[in-house]
Motif scaffolding. Structure first.
Motif, mmCIF file in Angstrom:
data_model
loop_
_atom_site.group_PDB
_atom_site.id
_atom_site.type_symbol
_atom_site.label_atom_id
_atom_site.label_comp_id
_atom_site.label_asym_id
_atom_site.label_seq_id
_atom_site.Cartn_x
_atom_site.Cartn_y
_atom_site.Cartn_z
ATOM 1 N N GLY D 77 41.498 34.720 63.902
ATOM 2 C CA GLY D 77 42.559 34.615 62.911
ATOM 3 C C GLY D 77 42.290 35.505 61.710
ATOM 4 N N ARG D 78 43.378 35.953 61.078
ATOM 5 C CA ARG D 78 43.194 36.736 59.849
ATOM 6 C C ARG D 78 44.396 36.517 58.939
ATOM 7 N N ILE D 79 44.137 36.595 57.658
ATOM 8 C CA ILE D 79 45.229 36.461 56.689
ATOM 9 C C ILE D 79 45.942 37.800 56.610
ATOM 10 N N GLU D 80 47.208 37.786 57.000
ATOM 11 C CA GLU D 80 47.934 39.060 57.066
ATOM 12 C C GLU D 80 48.471 39.444 55.700
ATOM 13 N N ALA D 81 49.042 38.451 55.031
ATOM 14 C CA ALA D 81 49.659 38.762 53.752
ATOM 15 C C ALA D 81 49.615 37.524 52.873
ATOM 16 N N GLY D 82 49.985 37.702 51.624
ATOM 17 C CA GLY D 82 50.113 36.557 50.750
ATOM 18 C C GLY D 82 49.026 36.502 49.703
ATOM 19 N N ARG D 83 49.298 35.737 48.683
ATOM 20 C CA ARG D 83 48.345 35.561 47.602
ATOM 21 C C ARG D 83 48.001 34.089 47.484
ATOM 22 N N ILE D 84 46.768 33.832 47.141
ATOM 23 C CA ILE D 84 46.318 32.452 46.957
ATOM 24 C C ILE D 84 45.724 32.378 45.560
ATOM 25 N N LEU D 85 46.514 31.935 44.604
ATOM 26 C CA LEU D 85 46.095 31.994 43.200
ATOM 27 C C LEU D 85 45.454 30.687 42.778
ATOM 28 N N LEU D 86 44.228 30.764 42.346
ATOM 29 C CA LEU D 86 43.545 29.581 41.824
ATOM 30 C C LEU D 86 43.457 29.727 40.318
ATOM 31 N N HIS D 87 44.142 28.859 39.594
ATOM 32 C CA HIS D 87 44.180 28.971 38.138
ATOM 33 C C HIS D 87 42.994 28.257 37.534
ATOM 34 N N GLY D 88 42.190 29.010 36.811
ATOM 35 C CA GLY D 88 41.047 28.405 36.139
ATOM 36 C C GLY D 88 41.390 28.154 34.691
ATOM 37 N N VAL D 89 40.440 27.616 33.938
ATOM 38 C CA VAL D 89 40.658 27.336 32.513
ATOM 39 C C VAL D 89 41.050 28.622 31.798
ATOM 40 N N ASP D 90 40.253 29.680 32.102
ATOM 41 C CA ASP D 90 40.504 30.940 31.391
ATOM 42 C C ASP D 90 41.265 31.944 32.266
ATOM 43 N N ARG D 91 40.812 32.067 33.501
ATOM 44 C CA ARG D 91 41.472 33.127 34.280
ATOM 45 C C ARG D 91 41.919 32.628 35.656
ATOM 46 N N THR D 92 42.701 33.480 36.291
ATOM 47 C CA THR D 92 43.232 33.159 37.610
ATOM 48 C C THR D 92 42.630 34.105 38.645
ATOM 49 N N THR D 93 42.186 33.526 39.777
ATOM 50 C CA THR D 93 41.648 34.408 40.814
ATOM 51 C C THR D 93 42.526 34.337 42.061
ATOM 52 N N ASP D 94 42.672 35.481 42.702
ATOM 53 C CA ASP D 94 43.422 35.508 43.946
ATOM 54 C C ASP D 94 42.432 35.438 45.106
ATOM 55 N N LEU D 95 42.328 34.272 45.675
ATOM 56 C CA LEU D 95 41.332 34.065 46.720
ATOM 57 C C LEU D 95 41.537 35.007 47.886
ATOM 58 N N ALA D 96 42.799 35.360 48.143
ATOM 59 C CA ALA D 96 43.087 36.199 49.316
ATOM 60 C C ALA D 96 42.364 37.532 49.210
ATOM 61 N N THR D 97 42.055 37.966 47.988
ATOM 62 C CA THR D 97 41.444 39.283 47.825
ATOM 63 C C THR D 97 39.913 39.186 47.844
ATOM 64 N N LEU D 98 39.401 37.976 47.655
ATOM 65 C CA LEU D 98 37.931 37.833 47.625
ATOM 66 C C LEU D 98 37.354 38.057 49.015
ATOM 67 N N ASP D 99 36.079 38.488 49.018
ATOM 68 C CA ASP D 99 35.390 38.580 50.302
ATOM 69 C C ASP D 99 34.977 37.168 50.714
ATOM 70 N N ALA D 100 35.293 36.840 51.974
ATOM 71 C CA ALA D 100 35.097 35.454 52.415
ATOM 72 C C ALA D 100 33.656 35.005 52.220
ATOM 73 N N ARG D 101 32.704 35.967 52.308
ATOM 74 C CA ARG D 101 31.301 35.572 52.220
ATOM 75 C C ARG D 101 30.731 35.758 50.814
ATOM 76 N N SER D 102 31.594 36.226 49.879
ATOM 77 C CA SER D 102 31.063 36.584 48.563
ATOM 78 C C SER D 102 30.600 35.348 47.801
ATOM 79 N N PRO D 103 29.657 35.526 46.910
ATOM 80 C CA PRO D 103 29.196 34.408 46.058
ATOM 81 C C PRO D 103 30.348 33.790 45.293
ATOM 82 N N ALA D 104 31.255 34.639 44.821
ATOM 83 C CA ALA D 104 32.410 34.133 44.084
ATOM 84 C C ALA D 104 33.117 33.062 44.917
ATOM 85 N N MET D 105 33.373 33.413 46.153
ATOM 86 C CA MET D 105 34.082 32.479 47.035
ATOM 87 C C MET D 105 33.261 31.218 47.219
#
Ligand SMILES: Nc1ncnc2c1ncn2[C@@H]1O[C@H](COP(=O)(O)OP(=O)(O)OP(=O)(O)O)[C@@H](O)[C@H]1O
Ligand SMILES: Nc1ncnc2c1ncn2[C@@H]1O[C@H](COP(=O)(O)OP(=O)(O)OP(=O)(O)O)[C@@H](O)[C@H]1O
Ligand SMILES: [Mg+2]
Ligand SMILES: [Mg+2]
Lengths: 387, 615, 327, 580
Positions: D77-105
């Motif tokens: 499976g793979r994410i073809e399109a779309g954004r997954i926005l996680l709103h934090g206190v200060d900033r918003t991250t788009d999970l779809a753009t993160l590397d699945a294995r990255s520390p951030a994730m």
């Protein structure tokens, strides 16, 4: 496009309660679905290296099968003038003119060093070619042939692409013929111990209880006796009238009758933890026979390991031969095998003055590696998760 | 011997000890008349370690190097024997009484006196029912000799019947009770292990040693290589015994009783170190690396010569010749007492053997396997030892002539052939046999393989069994063999010691084991007249004092052997070699290579020395 | 569990008895006896034994008597802790073995650790980075080591070191330390020599471990619980080590107990080439020369360790995977 | 009573602003037969302190969507399109753009977004102690030290109603009942009090009372932590109880979404309407239900005083032994053609009972007798392997955990075909039969060649059902057989079963926690608690006039599929003292 997707597309505007029921035409899809073997093959094909290795293995077997034809000379044909002759290199042109050839040697005896010294002699041109005539030989004991794949145009001329051994026998030819034994008998042993290992280990692990105890004690018994004395004992027990090949075959089989223990322990270990899983219970509820539960339901979850051990066992078997010869109970002339060839290279003389005698080692490595990568391919093909 | 020079020089290490008062001065350590021997390279210099090797199982090299100090020695040219330990050994004309005159004031390596009592003790030990037993050379046909003490410095050995082997016997190296049997049991030391003499608690010692009887303990303690505590008369005394660690180490014997003509006490070399190996390849590598100073065993195989030759500079060694004296490298013994009657008939058929002999292309074998460095010959005493060389025995049926061979076979009546072209015996069985050979000597298997081809060309169905040497031996003992390939000594003087190929006097006489058993009175089968004749002659050889008569009897034996032609021989080697460090002196350029000569023993290793440049 | 262990210990008695019987028989299986081989070895070295000596030797070694007599005599002694007499070394068996077990253990342990330290990480790596360059490279090297006979490898290594460094590499100590008492210098010297046998023995078995680890790990990696762990935000490394690796160890653990006998039995053939004073060659020569008490006792010792090792393995299995019970 | 809960919620200004926004998410699996668009252009929002319920057809991509958010979509499976926005206190991250294995994730997983997997039973490591596995996320995302962690874990287990948490914390998953494992999962997810909780059918294995408690627990956390919840479920009742917004998925697409009330009372999309419809349909007894066989009907299974005691050894040498009486003297009779429901709180021994009947678990006491077609009695508890094997064709079982009951290395075809093959069917015949069965349970035929892991929970469960039905059995022990099916599908499957039952009077031992299903499907019902059968009687009687107080408590906790009639607040719990 996936059938389901089509269905989705088609059903876009049909919201009857029946909607979840697949459309009639999908039932025909049964024909579109493939058997597991087919699937594996498709997966396997996508694994390039495995494919290549597969081809290599096949080639090795073909070479072994047609060794008589492919080998330039009879592997046991000694040549007084060419003991320890170094490899020749193939030249394609003689002063500009197309003429595939090797250079003959200038040979003289060095009485102090007790050896022949060879110098490539550019004067002596030995023209070579494909499908050359040769002294007649039995092909696979079926019929007599007069041609060989490659060799000097007139038979008897020196032609040692991989050099010669201490009796002036052509190493290349010996390697080719050696493949027969090493790639066949050795594998028989592996197969036997594989079967026993999985079966007995499986039973032991699946049943547990007294069965397990019994099998484990047996394993201990077999394992406790070091292989070397066993070999020596057995070798001594085998009647001398048997042909070298039979003797060797007997020994390999005997070895493998011992060799299953490790695999059996491993299989058992896995099964002990696997047998509590629901799908095993399910298999039993599906009225699968014990053997089927072990072989068809449980063993596959262990297939990666089995394949791995297999590919590891093969070189072990080939080399066991070397150890056997080291103990003076291995294969004997006129039979040649890679193990024997390696054994013959196991002395300072060879290493120091005739390194080309080590080339059989190369053959082993190639064979083993290709078998291994083949195994990798199979493993992935059998792994449902692998994409 | 000659008027000996006054002992003057001694090794620095000893001089120090003397100075420190830990050791008696040189004069008190040496006998009145030390034995004087000189290095072939003049007066040597002290010091250095002689690094060499030995095999773990049954080490014979040490016996020939450091422990070769017997009552008698072979002369370096192997022409005869000289008294070594004793000043002299007189023998009466019919070889029944030998008078041994020991050296005054000679000492064991621990400083204790060595005198007649030691010999008497040895005699006692031999006589003891469950100890060593009498060495071969103490046995005359009528029984063992009697040793009597005349005075502290003299003993006599009296034999019931003449024994000509006494002197030669003591010059030999054999492993169990050999030439050293007289001096193997220093009385003052060994007594304590002997039931009849032990003061202390013998059983306790037995227990400590982990053996079960005092006899075992005694045998154990009397082993020179295993027991560093046992005093000896050798030039070097074992300090690290065999089996401890991977080396044997022997240090100079401060009481050694030989000097050079300049009066320097021998040996020149301080220590001898044997690298104990299981696989000779290791030694070979060490030799190539220059970590072996002198060796003439284990690695001196023909096939190693090329490598050794190439690495002479790196290894800083040179070759020296060991004149080969093998009666043959490939002796095919045809079992003429085969259990199967039909086979026996066949193998006894001289015509058959002769034919086969003609069927062998010896030159091919020599060229291929010995790179031309051998000479086609039957199993016989070599021309190089004219006293016993028998032209006919050596050269009959020698030339390669398949047609002749076939002819002879036809004559012999093996005319019928089967579908595959193999000849048939009268009983319709295939004409054929199995050659038994050992796996550990590659050249035998190789040659055997070629012979199989040669002989199959004659229509004889020959099979080659290459098996472990133990198996060869036990089959031989059980007389379960057709034909056995072996190499044999006896090409020179050793013919007088081991004429195995011509007289079945030894358990290796594969052509007639039951005869051998019969002769030594262990069952077996009564041999035919000609063999009995051989036995009689052999006894005669051992019982005759006069050398010329001995040789005559021996010649007779060989001549009969030529008539009977028991074995087929193929070739004898032209040369053998040893290697010696360029820094080492005193090693003769050539010496006999026969094991019976116990090389290099007779060339006096104590006189070997290292030049300045050495380690 | 305790009951189980007790039961197993009980089983050991008959098992060991059987083993001792079989192994003793096997040692005797080759034709001839010690004397025969002694003589033939002697003759191989150019020596000779006179008929007379043969008789004397027979008497000395008291080799006559049926295999069974010999067996029970031997067993009797063994039970009193006396392993009998080695004909070849002319010493009590204990002494022969004792003198060598130390170094053997050292070498075997070293090479064992070497193998584990090298193989496990690589195995994990080549499972996680399937078909990466690294995976291929290691596989290749591994099989190279596996496919070249130790004997040959040792020989080549020694010859190379000879031609390159101009000194042979047999043995475990440089000459000056050969017989020196233990000291730091000697220890250092030992370590300096140790790596060659370790490397040779090691290369032969790393491939095995790598491939097995890889195979089993690959199977575990796609299990749902790995995903769960991942969803917890576990770092890949810790995740691997804690979950899949532990389950992948199962086959390895089933066998690990057998390292126990291996520790003191050593690699015979390698030791022979390198001329190492280990027990491996002893067993080999003992067998070749039919030194029956030495061989028999050594095999017996090994088998005891094997049986114990098996038990240890089983306990470890149960500890590693709580679903496994033996009752 | 929802208000009661509402009041607990902090009324601060950041109230219900989005924490997680999914926009145009498309996730695709590339299969041999072509791309499978599991999720197509799906968009939804999870708001702080609010609950977004996702309902939808089984296999419509709910779980995949959830996984996509955590970036743990299984290959291929793979994410073809779309954004997954996680709103934090200060900033918003788009999970779809993160590397699945990255520390951030990694930092987000478990800490900010945590997930309860749909199949908890196989999602736990079999060889690690429950406590250990829960404590791990604490160790990862909090600063607690070891003892503190343990305390917290025990606390969590207590909150999710695990009995004797001090003991339970040191036990292994295989010693837990299905529901208990699920609750362990929940505890694990809640451990670090994440901003967003993704609960993928977290209550499928829970009886209504426990379920209610869990829902409360979640609600509490929402209230004081402002946790946003994405709640995937099939239980319209639950939706009605807890949802603020609902989002309906169908074939990978979000076909309708909006506030809960709107969905239930003014559904626009036909599928939604059908869903609600079937939910209502399940509220009362099936029309198609054949009349319950009378007391005179011949029995097919008689269970007398069956009991099971588990001894769980602690430590390698088992010094202390934990004893669990999973089942105590259970007795019941199942008549031919009858459906006997078994309800009861999670961990009360239902599965164990069911399994003992088939001798999958060896009973430690009592006996079970089976009457075969000829009516002759067979003592199950005395049978040997062979004898059992003969019966297994007639007695089948549907496992509570579909995932682990399907051999991961067999294709669906082989799995379903297995019993047939063992009956000696021929390959072709098997294939047709399998195709037929798949069709019956509503799976497209081309899934035959897929491996079990490549399915949605519901689909797997249906495969299990198909397997059970394959060799036309006489008795089926169905353990939570429909828990993972969406209501419409559930109705269909139940109807299907009824149909088969009518055709060849097949009997069911029907373990379920879903009262509505029981009512819809069963003739009689047994209520289990703490290993004992506390009440047994005709469904209507038990449901209308429960005798045992526990049963009452149980019924009082049944959620109704109508947001306007929320009643969980009004439920009462059963406590021993209250009993009489
Ligand atoms: N690993 C996979 N490989 C291939 N297809 C998959 C995989 N996982 C899921 N699918 C497919 O994706 C689609 C959506 O699956 P998903 O698990 O999201 O359904 P779901 O909505 O959770 O259904 P349920 O309510 O039954 O759990 C299904 O058709 C399923 O077959
Ligand atoms: N193998 C086991 N070892 C120890 N205890 C067990 C084991 N299996 C189940 N139990 C215990 O037995 C009790 C009943 O388990 P069971 O699975 O029958 O419950 P259940 O009614 O099926 O619950 P659920 O509805 O959650 O599935 C539980 O307390 C569980 O912890
Ligand atoms: Mg799902
Ligand atoms: Mg359950």
């Amino acid at each position: 496009m996936s059938a389901q997707h089509e269905a989705a597309a088609r059903d876009e505007h049909d919201w009857s309660v029946e909607a979840w029921r697949p459309a009639p035409d999908q039932r025909t899809a049964a024909s579109a679905t493939a058997s597991q073997w087919r699937l594996m093959w498709w997966k396997f094909r996508r694994h390039r290296l495995a494919m290549v290795s597969g081809v290599v293995v096949i080639v090795i077997y073909l070479l072994a099968l047609f060794a008589d034809f492919v080998a330039p000379v009879d592997p046991n044909l000694t040549s007084t003038r060419h003991t320890y002759a170094p490899p020749q290199s193939i030249g394609l042109f003689v002063d500009g003119a197309w003429l595939p050839h090797v250079n003959g040697y200038k040979v003289e005896i060095d009485p102090i060093a007790v050896r022949r010294t060879f110098v490539e002699d550019p004067e002596k041109i030995v023209p070579i070619g494909l499908f050359v005539r040769s002294e007649p030989y039995e092909f696979l004991g079926l019929f007599t042939l007069h041609t060989r794949l490659i060799g000097p145009l007139e038979p008897g001329q020196p032609f040692y692409l991989l050099g010669a051994d201490r009796l002036g026998r052509d190493v290349l030819s010996r390697i080719l013929h050696g493949a027969r034994v090493s790639m066949s008998i050795g594998l028989v042993g592996v197969a036997v111990s594989l079967g026993l290992g999985v079966l007995l280990g499986g039973i032991s692990g699946y049943h547990g209880g007294w069965v397990d105890d019994a099998v484990q004690r047996l394993i201990e018994l077999l394992k406790a006796i070091p292989t070397i004395p066993l070999w020596m004992g057995l070798a001594a027990a085998i009647p001398a009238t048997w042909s070298p090949l039979t003797v060797y075959f007997a020994i390999t089989v005997l070895i493998s009758l011992i060799g299953w223990t490790s695999l059996a322990r491993e299989v058992r270990g896995r099964f002990l933890s696997m047998k509590s899983e629901d799908f095993v219970t399910a298999a039993r509820l599906d009225r699968a026979s014990e053997l089927r539960v072990i072989m068809r339901h449980m063993a596959p979850s262990f297939v990666s390991h089995i394949i791995a051990t297999l590919t590891l066992a093969i070189p072990a078997m080939i080399l066991a031969e070397t150890a056997l010869s080291f103990l003076g109970i291995g294969l004997r002339a006129p039979v040649v095998s890679w193990g024997v060839l390696l054994q013959e290279a196991q002395n300072v003389r060879a290493v120091a003055t005739a390194p080309w005698l080590l080339t059989p080692g190369l053959a082993v490595v190639i064979a083993v590696l290709s078998l291994n990568f083949l195994g990798d391919g199979l493993r992935d093909a059998a792994d449902p998760y692998a994409d | 011997g000659q008027s000996s020079p006054t002992p003057s020089g001694e090794a620095p290490m000893l001089a120090e000890r003397v100075a420190a008062g830990g050791l008696a001065p040189l004069a008190d350590r040496l006998p009145e008349s030390p034995r004087v021997v000189d290095s072939v390279d003049g007066i040597g210099r002290y010091g250095g370690t002689w690094r060499t090797g030995a095999r773990e199982a049954a080490p014979t090299w040490p016996l020939r190097t450091i422990t070769y100090d017997h009552m008698t020695h072979w002369t370096p040219d192997w022409s005869g024997t000289v008294a070594n330990i004793p000043e002299s050994i007189e023998v009466n004309e019919d070889a029944t009484v030998y008078t041994i005159d020991l050296r005054e004031g000679m000492r064991w390596s621990d400083g204790e006196a060595f005198d007649a009592d030691d010999l008497m003790f040895a005699y006692e030990v031999w006589g003891h029912p469950d100890l060593a037993g009498f060495p071969e050379w103490m046995m005359s046909t009528e029984g063992p000799g009697v040793v009597e003490k005349v005075d502290a410095g003299t003993v006599t050995v009296t034999f019931p019947s003449p024994n000509a082997t006494f002197m030669d016997g003591m010059a030999q190296v054999t492993t169990v009770i050999g030439g050293d049997a007289f001096t193997k049991y220093p009385a003052h030391y060994m007594r304590r292990f002997h039931e009849d003499h032990a003061e202390g608690d013998l059983d306790a010692q037995v227990a400590d040693a982990g053996v079960s009887t005092w006899q075992e303990l005694f045998t154990l303690r009397s082993d020179t290589l295993l027991n560093p505590d046992k005093p000896t008369l050798n030039a070097w005394v074992v300090t690290q015994p065999l089996g401890e660690g991977s080396r044997i180490v022997a240090e100079r014997n401060p009481y050694y009783w030989k000097i050079d003509s300049a009066g320097n006490q021998l040996p020149y070399i301080d220590r001898v170190v044997f690298e104990v190996v299981q696989d000779p390849q290791v030694l070979l590598l060490k030799a190539l690396a220059g970590e072996i100073d002198m060796i003439a065993t284990l690695i001196n195989e023909p096939e190693n010569k090329a490598v050794l030759f190439d690495n002479q500079e790196r290894g800083n060694y040179r070759f020296f010749d060991m004149t080969p004296s093998d009666a043959n490298l490939l002796n095919f013994a045809f079992n003429q007492m085969h259990k199967d009657q039909a086979m026996r008939e066949l193998l006894r058929d001289k015509q058959f053997r002769a034919a086969l002999s003609h069927g062998i292309d010896r030159q091919e074998i020599i060229d291929l396997i010995f790179i031309g460095q051998a000479m086609p010959l039957q199993t016989a005493v070599l021309p190089s030892y004219p006293q016993l060389h028998d032209e006919r025995l050596a050269t009959q049926y020698l030339e390669y002539d398949p047609d002749l061979a076939n002819e002879m076979l036809d004559e012999a009546g093996y005319t019928e052939r089967d579908a595959e072209g193999f000849r048939l015996r009268e009983d319709g069985e295939r004409l054929g046999f199995a050659i038994l050979t050992r796996a550990d000597k590659a050249f035998m298997a190789d040659a055997g393989q070629m012979m199989v081809e040669h002989w199959q060309n004659l229509g004889v169905d020959v099979r080659l069994d290459v098996v472990d040497r133990n198996l060869v031996r036990s089959r031989k003992n059980a007389n379960d063999h057709d034909v056995i390939v072996e190499d044999f000594p006896g090409g020179a003087r050793d013919a007088l010691l081991r004429p195995t190929p011509w007289v079945p006097m030894h358990h290796n006489a594969a052509y007639g084991i039951p005869w051998y058993d019969w002769h030594r009175g262990e069952g077996g089968e009564e041999p035919p007249a000609n063999i009995i004749r051989q036995f009689e002659l052999w006894d005669q050889v051992n019982a005759t004092a006069d050398t010329e008569q001995r040789l005559e009897a021996m010649r007779q034996i060989l001549e009969n052997a030529a008539d009977d032609f028991y074995n087929i021989g193929v070739a004898v080697p032209l040369s053998q070699y040893g290697i010696v460090s360029n820094a080492m002196r005193g090693v003769p350029e050539t010496m006999s290579g026969s094991y019976w000569f116990a090389p290099p023993g007779p060339t006096n290793p104590p006189t070997y020395w290292f030049a300045e440049s050495a380690n | 569990m305790l009951a189980y262990v007790a039961r197993r210990l009980l089983y050991m008695i008959p098992t060991l008895f059987l083993i001792s019987l079989v192994s003793f028989a096997i040692v005797q299986l080759p034709p001839g006896d010690f004397l025969d081989s002694y003589i033939s070895t002697l003759e191989a070295a150019g020596g000779d034994v006179s008929s007379r000596e043969v008789e004397l030797l027979r008497a000395r070694y008291a080799l006559d008597g049926s295999v069974f007599e010999q067996y029970f005599a031997w067993m009797g002694n063994v039970l009193q802790g006396d392993f009998g007499w080695s004909f070849m070394y002319q010493r009590p068996v204990e002494d022969v073995l004792w003198g060598r077990v130390g170094l053997t253990f050292l070498i075997s342990l070293a090479s064992m650790l070497f193998v584990y330290v090298v193989a496990f990480p690589i195995g994990v790596y080549s499972a996680v980075r399937k078909y990466s360059v690294g995976d291929y490279a290691f596989t290749f090297l591994g099989f190279l080591g596996l496919a070249v006979p130790n004997f040959l490898l040792a020989l080549v290594l020694m010859y190379v070191s000879l031609t390159v460094f101009g000194q042979s590499v047999g043995g475990l100590f440089s000459p000056e330390f050969q017989d020196a008492p233990w000291s730091w210098a000697k220890l250092w010297d030992l370590l300096a020599h140790l790596w060659i046998p370790v490397a040779i023995i090691g290369t032969a078995s790393t491939a095995g471990l790598i491939r097995v680890m890889r195979a089993n790990l690959l199977d575990e990696l796609s299990k749902p619980y790995v995903e769960t762990a991942r969803a917890k935000g576990l770092s890949e490394r810790r995740l691997l080590l804690k979950y899949p690796v532990r389950l992948a160890l199962n086959p390895f653990v089933s066998q690990v107990g057998w390292e126990l006998p291996a520790l003191i039995s050593g690699a015979a053939i390698t030791s022979i080439v390198l001329n190492l004073p280990t027990t491996g060659p002893v067993l080999l020569t003992a067998l070749k020369s039919q030194d029956m008490y030495l061989a028999g006792s050594f095999i017996l010792i090994l088998s005891v360790l094997t049986v114990i090792g098996t038990l240890i393995s089983d306990l470890l299995l149960a500890w590693l995977d709580p679903r496994i019970t033996y009752e | 009573m929802i208000d009661a809960v509402c009041q607990g919620r902090p009324m601060h200004d950041r109230e219900d602003d989005p924490v997680l926004e999914v926009r145009g998410l498309s996730t695709t699996f590339d299969l041999r037969t072509g791309p499978l668009h599991a999720v197509r252009d799906a968009s939804f929002t999870v708001r702080r302190g609010r609950t977004l319920c996702i309902v939808g057809e089984s296999g419509s991509g709910k779980s995949v969507a959830a996984r996509s958010i955590l970036r743990i979509v299984p290959s291929p499976g793979r994410i073809e399109a779309g954004r997954i926005l996680l709103h934090g206190v200060d900033r918003t991250t788009d999970l779809a753009t993160l590397d699945a294995r990255s520390p951030a994730m990694r930092a987000i997983r478990g800490a900010r977004i945590s997930m309860i997997f749909q199949e908890p039973m196989s999602s736990l490591s079999p060889v690690h102690r429950i406590g250990n596995q829960i404590a791990e996320s604490l160790q990862l995302h909090t600063a607690l030290d070891k003892p503190a962690r343990r305390a917290r874990v025990i606390e969590l287990l207590r909150q999710v109603e695990i009995p004797e948490p001090e003991e339970a914390v040191d036990r292994y998953p295989f010693e837990y009942s299905g529901g208990m494992r699920q609750r362990a999962m929940i505890a694990m997810a809640l451990a670090c009090e994440p901003d967003v909780l993704i609960a993928d059918e977290p209550t499928t294995a829970l009886d209504v009372t426990t379920q209610a408690e869990i829902l409360d627990l979640i609600a509490r956390l929402q209230a004081d932590r402002g946790m946003g919840v994405m709640f995937i479920t099939h239980d319209m009742g639950v939706v009605a109880e807890i949802a603020d917004e609902v989002c309906v998925m169908f074939r990978g697409e979000v076909v309708e979404s909006g506030p809960v009330d709107g969905i239930f009372h003014a559904a626009k999309h036909p599928y939604t309407r059908m869903l609600i419809g079937s939910a209502a349909k399940l509220e009362n007894r099936a029309a198609a239900k054949p009349p319950a066989p009378g007391a005179d009907a011949p029995p097919i299974l008689v269970v007398e005083c069956l009991s099971k005691r588990f001894r769980a050894k602690k430590g390698l040498f088992g010094r202390r032994a934990v004893v669990t009486d999973a089942v105590r003297d259970a007795s019941l009779t199942l008549r031919r053609g009858e459906t006997l429901g078994v309800v009861g709180e999670s961990g009360s021994g239902k599965t164990t009972l069911g399994r003992m009947v088939l001798r999958v678990i060896e009973p430690s006491g009592g006996r079970a007798t089976y009457f075969d077609a000829a009516g002759t009695a067979v003592e199950l508890t005395a049978l040997d392997r062979k004898g059992l094997r003969r019966l297994y064709g007639e007695m089948r079982m549907i496992f509570q955990d579909p995932m682990s009951s399907l051999n991961p290395r067999m294709t669906v075809e082989q799995v379903i075909g297995e019993p047939l093959r063992n009956d000696g069917w021929r390959q072709r015949a098997i294939q047709d039969r399998v195709a037929e069965l798949l069709d019956l349970v509503g799976l497209p035929v081309d899934v035959m060649e897929r491996y079990p892991h490549a399915f949605s929970g519901g689909q797997r469960q249906r495969i299990g059902i198909a397997r059970a039905l394959a060799p036309e059995p006489r008795l089926i022990v169905a353990d939570e057989a429909t828990s993972a099916l969406d209501v419409s599908l559930r109705a269909q499957v139940l109807d299907l079963l009824l149909d088969i039952q009518r055709r060849m009077d097949l009997s069911f031992l029907f373990i379920s926690h879903d009262i509505s299903v029981i009512r819809y499907f069963c003739d009689r019902v047994a209520v289990m608690r703490k290993g004992e059968i506390v009440e047994l009687g005709p469904v209507d009687r038990v449901c209308e006039a429960p005798e045992h107080p526990y049963t009452r408590a149980l019924l009082s906790a049944v959620p109704r599929p109508d947001p306007r009639a929320r009643r969980l607040g009004a439920r009462h719990r059963y406590v021993e003292e209250v009993a009489s």
